[in-house]
Scaffold this active site. Structure first.
Site, short mmCIF file in Angstrom:
data_model
loop_
_atom_site.label_atom_id
_atom_site.label_comp_id
_atom_site.label_asym_id
_atom_site.label_seq_id
_atom_site.Cartn_x
_atom_site.Cartn_y
_atom_site.Cartn_z
N THR A 1 0.82 -1.22 0.00
CA THR A 1 0.00 0.00 0.00
C THR A 1 0.85 1.26 0.00
OG1 THR A 1 -1.77 -1.13 1.18
CG2 THR A 1 -1.75 1.27 1.30
N SER B 1 -6.24 0.70 -2.62
CA SER B 1 -6.88 -0.43 -3.29
C SER B 1 -6.42 -0.60 -4.74
CB SER B 1 -8.40 -0.25 -3.26
OG SER B 1 -8.87 -0.23 -1.93
N GLY C 1 2.38 -2.65 8.89
CA GLY C 1 2.75 -3.26 10.16
C GLY C 1 4.20 -3.66 10.15
N ARG D 1 -29.57 -9.58 33.38
CA ARG D 1 -29.90 -8.21 33.76
C ARG D 1 -31.41 -8.00 33.78
NH1 ARG D 1 -28.14 -3.23 35.97
NH2 ARG D 1 -29.34 -1.58 34.98
N THR E 1 -11.54 -1.95 5.68
CA THR E 1 -10.80 -1.26 4.63
C THR E 1 -9.44 -1.87 4.33
OG1 THR E 1 -10.06 0.37 6.28
CG2 THR E 1 -11.90 0.99 4.87
N GLU F 1 -6.77 -5.17 3.50
CA GLU F 1 -6.86 -6.36 2.64
C GLU F 1 -7.97 -6.16 1.60
OE1 GLU F 1 -4.78 -8.89 2.51
OE2 GLU F 1 -3.60 -7.97 4.08
N ASP G 1 -10.54 -2.60 0.38
CA ASP G 1 -11.71 -1.85 0.81
C ASP G 1 -12.97 -2.61 0.40
OD1 ASP G 1 -13.93 0.16 -0.20
OD2 ASP G 1 -12.85 1.16 1.42
#
Length: 704
Positions: free
Chosen positions: A168, A174, A207, A341, A452, A454, A456
């Protein structure tokens, strides 16, 4: 834990309309057969084809050393997750997909199944391990050749070489084919020269780039002898292993704090005249000789590009599974809490109602549970297809295209559903859901980016739509626009008035005069299949007709025409993905042996299918597929299904198999049930002892 406090007999009433109501479960259709879920057997089925691996991975995820600690600083969270990667290496979790020749197991499906389960420990751990072994390592595995495997994979597998996946760019996410980074071959030195010629060409959101990575698999336009041969992948060292500093010609920045996944050191990289050896080209699909001559086993540049990118489809496959697990975790927390609850004394002078007894609460959670089940079954089919392709069992071009289309159809639906479900479950848990200690807000933040990265979601659905258009056009390759138009009209007329089951459904409504009794056809899977399939077919046919003459227009006008249909194409692709999920759910039903479980899952499948029809009811009415009365029958039957499933909701989430070590949410631990029991006992003792204060309203009634 479900509240199982005993109820007085007066709490159970049969209404004249043959519907029973209980204070605990709400309305139940008494004509429906009693059903109970075999939780253990269903849980095993939900684990899918690689159940043993999932069970082992989930057991491993119970290790506190792997789990997220809320409130860590950015640096501390990053350091913790990097340390956790070493635990994965020591446990052998990361080696399944790699070749046996380098110590792996060649188990592609099992690898993804185990990897997805890490989302229960910390999504940051899951995604950072995905960067290291599912992207960086997988690029070497799938785009490199045996010499690359032997040279690079051992260090990648052992974490000796942490790496980034540099695809990217800031200016191109994309649209990978348009990336601007170049790798220009210099025959004099037999090196590639890597350049990011302007700021928009910087590699971004990577990453392992900000801190930990010492190498990357870099995607760039391969230029040799003055010819651009398109995007290829290169192995590029980026940091000095001794000092951790960037190598000459390489620079970068830290992306800093993000909206989630802050255990990952995302960053950006840029390159100026960085030289790498010719052998660093990962040359499975394209190579450059010493003199600069380019060669490839795939002649078509377009097909070559898509083949290379198709080998990296596992990211989309794993996100589909991880997002589905995220939805399942949120629903387990919210439904467990909703079963414990209590709020408001709607049907009793003394006891407050369990939240999940309120119809609106059921409507918020149980249909989303049905969708999550559909996604579980669809994901297993996707994973089987993935394993068949990458193991070589089914590795034709058509098989690979089918896999890519399936992943592109399912990943958007599951990731969008995860965000929707986690938001709804957060709200359904009130203020408790907003506390970080109850996990939902953190899961929601971490899974946000899944929609978004891998690919969009909207771009992926466009890929699906183009495949649907291609398949459609093959049927009408020689038909003119008039023939296509006539087909659409005829198809619409046939579907509206003579489609399987639809005409008789309309007659049922007219004869009985009651939407509540017109549900026989709606329960028929053929009717559901007809409505869901017809919507996909008709939408594609209508768009194909409008685009029929696009090839006769100028490039700009053709682009404008296609753009005018973009929204419809994406909606058609989304409908196709929903149909795939429904079909997977229906196929899974056929393999269920236990009668009670099969009955409950049939209701759940029907809820999913009819929920899709209800969601798109305007389309069905406009296109004449449903009359307003039939549409009313759909919604009425959904309400009945939700009420039927209410008593089974806890069993259905228990079947997901999460333990407290996975959920780590106090409101799903039984603590709320204990608080409620304490409060009820306190007031019961007051009433029994006569020490309870008199309500002012009671005095006012007596005075009158």
């Amino acid at each position: 834990m479900v509240d199982t406090a005993s109820k007085p007999a007066s709490d159970h009433v049969t209404r004249p309309d043959r519907t029973q109501y209980t204070a605990q479960t709400g309305p139940i259709d008494v004509d429906a057969p009693p059903a109970a879920v075999d939780v253990a057997a269903l849980g095993r089925k939900l684990m899918g084809t690689w159940a043993d691996i999932r069970v082992a991975a989930r057991e491993f995820a119970k290790n506190p050393a792997l789990q997220r600690i809320e409130g860590l600083s950015l640096d501390d969270h990053r350091a913790r997750v990097f340390g956790q990667l070493k635990l994965l290496v020591d446990n052998g979790q990361v080696h399944r997909a790699f070749p046996k020749s380098v110590g792996g197991r060649d188990d592609h499906g099992g690898n993804i199944a185990g990897f997805e389960e890490l989302v229960t420990a910390d999504p940051s751990l899951q995604i950072k391990s995905g960067v290291q072994w599912g992207l960086f390592g997988a690029a070497v595995l799938h785009l490199g050749t045996e010499r690359h495997h032997q040279k690079y994979l051992p260090g990648i597998m052992s974490l000796e070489v942490p790496g980034a996946f540099a695809m990217t760019e800031t200016g191109h996410g994309s649209d990978v084919a348009a990336i601007a980074t170049t790798a220009t071959y210099d025959p004099e030195t037999q090196e590639f020269v890597i350049d990011t010629p302007f700021r928009g060409a910087w590699k971004d959101y990577l990453g392992n780039a900000a801190k930990d990575g010492i190498a990357c698999t870099l995607f760039a336009q391969l230029i040799t002898n003055g010819v651009n041969h398109g995007v290829h992948c290169f192995y590029v060292p980026i940091r000095d292993t001794a000092t951790g500093e960037f190598l000459p010609g390489i620079g970068g920045e830290d992306d800093g704090l993000k909206g989630g996944l802050n255990g990952i050191d995302n960053g950006r990289l840029h390159f100026t005249d960085v030289r790498i050896p010719r052998e660093n080209l990962l040359n499975r699909y394209g190579d450059v000789a010493e003199d600069g001559t380019y060669s490839s086993s795939i002649a078509s540049p377009g097909r070559r590009f898509f083949t290379m990118l198709g080998t990296l489809v596992q990211g989309r496959v794993s996100l589909d599974g991880a997002a589905t697990l995220g939805s399942a975790m949120g629903l387990t927390i919210a439904i467990t809490y909703g079963n414990q609850r209590r709020q408001f004394t709607a049907g009793s002078d003394t006891d407050e109602e369990v939240l999940l007894d309120y119809q609106r609460h059921q409507r918020r959670l149980i249909p989303r549970l049905a969708t999550t089940y559909a996604q579980v079954f669809a994901h297993d089919k996707l994973l089987v297809k993935f394993d068949e392709v990458f193991s070589g069992k089914a590795d034709t071009d058509e098989d690979r295209q089918d896999l890519e289309t399936l992943a592109a159809a399912l990943k958007p639906l599951s990731t969008w559903h995860a965000l929707d479900t986690l938001q709804e479950t957060r709200e359904a848990c009130g203020g408790a859901g907003f506390l970080v200690e109850n996990r939902i807000t953190s899961l929601r933040a971490d899974l946000d980016v899944y929609v978004t990265f891998e690919g969009d979601n909207n771009v992926l659905l466009q890929l699906v739509a183009k495949r649907l258009l291609t398949d459609y056009s093959k049927k009408f390759a020689k038909a003119d626009a008039g023939a296509l138009a006539r087909y659409v009209v005829a198809q619409a007329a046939d579907r509206a008035y003579h489609g399987t089951g639809l005409r008789s459904l309309a007659q049922t409504v007219a004869d009985f005069g009651s939407t509540a009794r017109s549900v026989g056809q709606l329960r028929d899977p053929q009717t559901q299949r007809e409505l869901l399939t017809d919507r996909v077919e008709t939408m594609i046919a209508e768009v194909a007709t409008r685009l029929r003459n696009a090839n006769k227009l100028s490039k700009q006008k053709a682009a404008d025409l296609f753009n005018s249909q973009q929204n419809e194409l994406i909606e058609a692709a989304r409908a196709h993905g929903e149909l795939l999920q429904w079909e997977a759910f229906t196929e899974a039903l056929e393999t269920v042996q236990d009668a009670g479980t099969k009955q409950v899952l049939t209701w759940l499948r029907d809820l999913f299918g009819l929920g899709l029809i209800e969601k798109h009811v305007a389309w069905h009415i406009i296109h004449g597929r449903l009359s307003p009365q039939r549409a009313q029958a759909v919604s009425a039957y959904i309400d009945r299904l939700v009420a039927r499933l209410r008593p089974q909701a806890q069993s259905l989430v228990d079947a997901f198999g999460f333990e407290q070590e996975h959920l780590r949410a106090k409101i799903a631990s039984g603590a709320e049930a204990e608080r409620q029991a304490e409060a009820r006992e306190y007031y019961r003792e007051q009433r029994a002892s006569g020490t309870a204060p008199i309500d002012e309203k009671t005095l006012q009634k007596k005075s009158k």
